[in-house]
Write a protein that holds these residues in place. Structure first.
Motif, mmCIF file in Angstrom:
data_model
loop_
_atom_site.group_PDB
_atom_site.id
_atom_site.type_symbol
_atom_site.label_atom_id
_atom_site.label_comp_id
_atom_site.label_asym_id
_atom_site.label_seq_id
_atom_site.Cartn_x
_atom_site.Cartn_y
_atom_site.Cartn_z
ATOM 1 N N GLY A 41 0.836 -1.101 0.053
ATOM 2 C CA GLY A 41 0.014 -0.035 0.021
ATOM 3 C C GLY A 41 0.952 1.199 -0.106
ATOM 4 O O GLY A 41 2.022 1.317 -0.156
ATOM 5 N N ALA A 42 0.146 2.330 0.133
ATOM 6 C CA ALA A 42 0.844 3.621 0.167
ATOM 7 C C ALA A 42 1.052 4.307 1.544
ATOM 8 O O ALA A 42 2.093 5.125 1.598
ATOM 9 C CB ALA A 42 -0.029 4.497 -0.552
ATOM 10 N N LEU A 43 0.742 3.819 2.635
ATOM 11 C CA LEU A 43 0.887 4.089 3.918
ATOM 12 C C LEU A 43 1.712 2.963 4.676
ATOM 13 O O LEU A 43 1.367 1.919 4.731
ATOM 14 C CB LEU A 43 -0.328 4.431 4.685
ATOM 15 C CG LEU A 43 -1.007 5.725 4.090
ATOM 16 C CD1 LEU A 43 -2.436 5.910 4.770
ATOM 17 C CD2 LEU A 43 -0.121 6.969 4.179
ATOM 18 N N PRO A 44 2.487 3.459 5.878
ATOM 19 C CA PRO A 44 3.089 2.504 6.723
ATOM 20 C C PRO A 44 1.892 2.170 7.533
ATOM 21 O O PRO A 44 0.833 2.898 7.833
ATOM 22 C CB PRO A 44 3.973 3.352 7.589
ATOM 23 C CG PRO A 44 4.403 4.258 6.675
ATOM 24 C CD PRO A 44 3.114 4.869 5.724
ATOM 25 N N ALA A 45 2.027 0.788 8.167
ATOM 26 C CA ALA A 45 1.016 0.205 9.062
ATOM 27 C C ALA A 45 1.815 -0.843 10.130
ATOM 28 O O ALA A 45 2.895 -1.244 9.831
ATOM 29 C CB ALA A 45 -0.171 -0.535 8.328
ATOM 30 N N ARG A 46 1.145 -0.751 11.182
ATOM 31 C CA ARG A 46 1.533 -1.631 12.265
ATOM 32 C C ARG A 46 0.491 -2.789 12.380
ATOM 33 O O ARG A 46 -0.432 -2.277 12.471
ATOM 34 C CB ARG A 46 1.715 -1.051 13.800
ATOM 35 C CG ARG A 46 2.273 -1.839 14.522
ATOM 36 C CD ARG A 46 2.573 -1.253 15.831
ATOM 37 N NE ARG A 46 3.656 -0.137 15.861
ATOM 38 C CZ ARG A 46 4.960 -0.384 15.693
ATOM 39 N NH1 ARG A 46 5.266 -1.412 15.726
ATOM 40 N NH2 ARG A 46 5.730 0.688 15.340
ATOM 41 N N LEU A 47 0.988 -4.009 12.577
ATOM 42 C CA LEU A 47 0.105 -4.951 12.758
ATOM 43 C C LEU A 47 -0.281 -5.293 14.304
ATOM 44 O O LEU A 47 0.656 -5.228 15.017
ATOM 45 C CB LEU A 47 0.917 -6.625 12.325
ATOM 46 C CG LEU A 47 -0.188 -7.769 12.205
ATOM 47 C CD1 LEU A 47 0.529 -8.759 11.200
ATOM 48 C CD2 LEU A 47 -0.230 -8.377 13.887
ATOM 49 N N LEU A 48 -1.293 -5.004 14.585
ATOM 50 C CA LEU A 48 -1.971 -5.145 16.064
ATOM 51 C C LEU A 48 -2.217 -6.558 16.463
ATOM 52 O O LEU A 48 -1.697 -7.130 17.620
ATOM 53 C CB LEU A 48 -2.952 -4.244 16.477
ATOM 54 C CG LEU A 48 -2.873 -2.762 15.909
ATOM 55 C CD1 LEU A 48 -3.863 -2.199 16.112
ATOM 56 C CD2 LEU A 48 -1.715 -2.365 16.748
ATOM 57 N N ARG A 49 -3.316 -7.357 15.739
ATOM 58 C CA ARG A 49 -3.743 -8.455 16.376
ATOM 59 C C ARG A 49 -4.068 -9.526 15.118
ATOM 60 O O ARG A 49 -4.037 -9.181 14.119
ATOM 61 C CB ARG A 49 -5.115 -8.203 16.936
ATOM 62 C CG ARG A 49 -5.095 -7.240 18.249
ATOM 63 C CD ARG A 49 -6.428 -7.132 18.558
ATOM 64 N NE ARG A 49 -6.452 -6.066 19.627
ATOM 65 C CZ ARG A 49 -6.399 -4.585 19.465
ATOM 66 N NH1 ARG A 49 -6.329 -4.187 18.246
ATOM 67 N NH2 ARG A 49 -6.322 -4.021 20.539
ATOM 68 N N ARG A 50 -3.992 -10.816 15.761
ATOM 69 C CA ARG A 50 -4.210 -11.782 14.604
ATOM 70 C C ARG A 50 -5.634 -12.755 15.072
ATOM 71 O O ARG A 50 -5.752 -12.650 16.477
ATOM 72 C CB ARG A 50 -3.070 -12.682 14.639
ATOM 73 C CG ARG A 50 -2.852 -13.646 16.053
ATOM 74 C CD ARG A 50 -1.474 -14.534 15.911
ATOM 75 N NE ARG A 50 -1.339 -15.267 17.102
ATOM 76 C CZ ARG A 50 -1.084 -14.828 18.378
ATOM 77 N NH1 ARG A 50 -0.672 -13.582 18.601
ATOM 78 N NH2 ARG A 50 -0.713 -15.736 19.346
ATOM 79 N N HIS A 51 -6.229 -13.216 14.367
ATOM 80 C CA HIS A 51 -7.386 -13.961 14.604
ATOM 81 C C HIS A 51 -7.324 -15.344 13.523
ATOM 82 O O HIS A 51 -6.994 -15.095 12.233
ATOM 83 C CB HIS A 51 -8.772 -13.430 14.423
ATOM 84 C CG HIS A 51 -9.874 -14.232 14.701
ATOM 85 N ND1 HIS A 51 -11.117 -13.776 13.852
ATOM 86 C CD2 HIS A 51 -10.131 -15.154 15.280
ATOM 87 C CE1 HIS A 51 -11.975 -14.801 14.289
ATOM 88 N NE2 HIS A 51 -11.445 -15.552 15.174
ATOM 89 N N TRP A 52 -7.305 -16.407 14.066
ATOM 90 C CA TRP A 52 -7.061 -17.665 13.181
ATOM 91 C C TRP A 52 -8.317 -18.588 13.633
ATOM 92 O O TRP A 52 -8.890 -18.791 14.632
ATOM 93 C CB TRP A 52 -5.775 -18.420 13.530
ATOM 94 C CG TRP A 52 -4.594 -17.887 12.933
ATOM 95 C CD1 TRP A 52 -3.591 -17.456 13.924
ATOM 96 C CD2 TRP A 52 -4.120 -17.807 11.754
ATOM 97 N NE1 TRP A 52 -2.463 -16.809 13.309
ATOM 98 C CE2 TRP A 52 -2.797 -17.189 11.845
ATOM 99 C CE3 TRP A 52 -4.591 -18.043 10.647
ATOM 100 C CZ2 TRP A 52 -2.222 -16.985 10.713
ATOM 101 C CZ3 TRP A 52 -3.897 -17.961 9.413
ATOM 102 C CH2 TRP A 52 -2.636 -17.418 9.393
ATOM 103 N N LEU A 53 -8.678 -19.182 12.555
ATOM 104 C CA LEU A 53 -9.729 -20.439 12.629
ATOM 105 C C LEU A 53 -8.785 -21.472 11.920
ATOM 106 O O LEU A 53 -8.567 -21.775 10.817
ATOM 107 C CB LEU A 53 -10.918 -20.181 11.809
ATOM 108 C CG LEU A 53 -11.811 -19.133 12.362
ATOM 109 C CD1 LEU A 53 -13.003 -18.737 11.229
ATOM 110 C CD2 LEU A 53 -12.534 -19.040 13.500
ATOM 111 N N ILE A 54 -8.885 -22.646 12.564
ATOM 112 C CA ILE A 54 -8.119 -23.918 12.338
ATOM 113 C C ILE A 54 -9.102 -24.964 12.578
ATOM 114 O O ILE A 54 -9.651 -25.115 13.553
ATOM 115 C CB ILE A 54 -6.824 -24.113 13.472
ATOM 116 C CG1 ILE A 54 -5.899 -22.816 13.577
ATOM 117 C CG2 ILE A 54 -6.013 -25.354 12.918
ATOM 118 C CD1 ILE A 54 -5.128 -22.757 14.727
#
Length: 127
Positions: A41-54
Motif C-alpha cells: 500500500g501507500a501508507l505505513p501500518a502496524r500489525l496489532l492483532r491476529r485471529h485464526w480459525l483452525i
C-alpha cells in the motif's frame, strides 16, 4: 499501470508437516506455517492483532486470538515485509487454517488483511 491503495497488505503462506513433533497414534499432527506479510500500500501500518480459525477433518474448530505475531507487532513501511514461522496442532492428518490480521495505518485508520483458507496436510495426502 499499477496503483496501490493506502491500505494494501499481501499475505503469503507456506506450510510443512512436522513429523518429529507429531504422533499419529495419539491423533497429534503438528504443522509449521511460514507467513510473509508485505505492505504493498501507500501508507505505513502496524500489525496489532491476529485471529485464526483452525479446522481439522472432523470439523473441530480452534479459534485463536492474540496480540501481534510471535511476540511482535511489526511496523511495515510501503514495500517492506515481515516473515515469521509458527505452528499448530490438529487431531487429523488434514485440516485448514484461515484468518486475518488487524492493522492500523499511519493515518489512524484500522483495517484488516484477510488470509484465505490454506491446507494443512501430510505429504502426499492431497493432490
Amino acid at each position: 499501470m499499477s496503483y496501490s491503495t493506502p491500505h494494501d497488505i499481501r499475505v503469503e503462506v507456506e506450510t510443512m508437516y512436522v513429523d518429529a513433533q507429531s504422533d499419529p497414534e495419539d491423533n497429534r499432527y503438528v504443522f509449521a506455517y511460514t507467513i510473509t506479510i508485505r505492505n504493498v500500500g501507500a501508507l505505513p501500518a502496524r500489525l496489532l492483532r491476529r485471529h485464526w480459525l483452525i479446522t481439522d477433518a472432523n470439523g473441530k474448530i480452534q479459534e485463536v486470538y492474540g496480540e501481534g505475531v510471535v511476540g511482535e507487532q511489526p511496523y511495515l513501511r510501503p514495500g517492506e515485509g515481515f516473515r515469521y514461522t509458527s505452528a499448530t496442532m490438529i487431531e487429523t492428518p488434514v485440516g485448514s487454517m484461515q484468518g486475518r490480521y488487524q492493522l492500523i495505518a499511519d493515518d489512524g485508520q484500522s483495517f484488516y488483511a484477510e488470509i484465505p483458507p490454506f491446507s494443512l496436510a501430510l505429504p502426499h495426502t492431497l493432490h
